[in-house]
Motif scaffolding. Structure first.
Motif: not given
Length: 194
Positions: A120-127
């Protein structure tokens, strides 16, 4: 007594990780999380907030499923194999046995939650891409795909050469690589600058 409890906990943790449903639920949740930015882009307000809400809800449901499946099979398998009779007939009390099984199952579910939180942290970084002219974050895509490919390659090689359980090996390796990717993403911007 503590040594016995630790043995029960580690045995239960390993048993839960080796269950096929553990790997399937974790992999399915990761796939859903990867596609969640595509679902979150259809709001009229804040797409990234919806992305976070969808991701956390998905993790919650995955944790619930993992806990239910793991807890239902851990003690049931012990009763069917009649190993519980051997363990309880020794100096291990029933309460200690159940507490050890509970803590081992909770630790395995927490391990999966840790991996999913990193995803989730990786995906939120992408946005979420707000317009069609925006580009994907190349750092996130490159490191994420590399971690996924390395995870699959090592787990497949370990399964073929060393008879590792694929699901348990893949989840363990993915947690290690996702930790590394998350730390690297903290220090590198989307243009590959420190």
């Amino acid at each position: 007594m503590f040594k016995i409890l630790l043995a029960i906990i580690s045995n239960t943790f390993t048993e839960v990780l080796r269950q096929p449903v553990y790997g399937v639920v974790t992999a399915a949740t990761i796939i859903l999380l990867i596609f969640s930015p595509s679902l979150a882009m259809f709001t009229l307000d804040d797409d990234n907030q919806l992305l976070k809400d969808i991701s956390i809800s998905t993790i919650l449901v995955a944790g619930l499923l993992l806990a239910v499946f793991a807890a239902s099979t851990v003690i049931t398998a012990e009763i069917e194999n009649k190993t519980v009779l051997t363990v309880v007939s020794k100096t291990v009390s029933r309460g200690l046995f159940v507490i050890g099984k509970f803590i081992g199952t909770a630790a395995a579910v927490f391990f999966a939650q840790y991996l999913l939180a990193l995803v989730v942290l990786i995906i939120v970084r992408h946005g979420v891409l707000q317009t069609a002219t925006e580009h994907h974050d190349p750092v996130v895509v490159t490191l994420g795909c590399s971690a996924l490919a390395i995870t699959c390659a090592i787990a497949l090689a370990g399964n073929y050469f060393y008879q590792w359980r694929f699901g348990a090996a893949a989840v363990t390796i993915a947690a290690i690589l996702a930790s590394v990717v998350t730390i690297v993403l903290l220090f590198i911007d989307p243009k590959w600058h420190y």
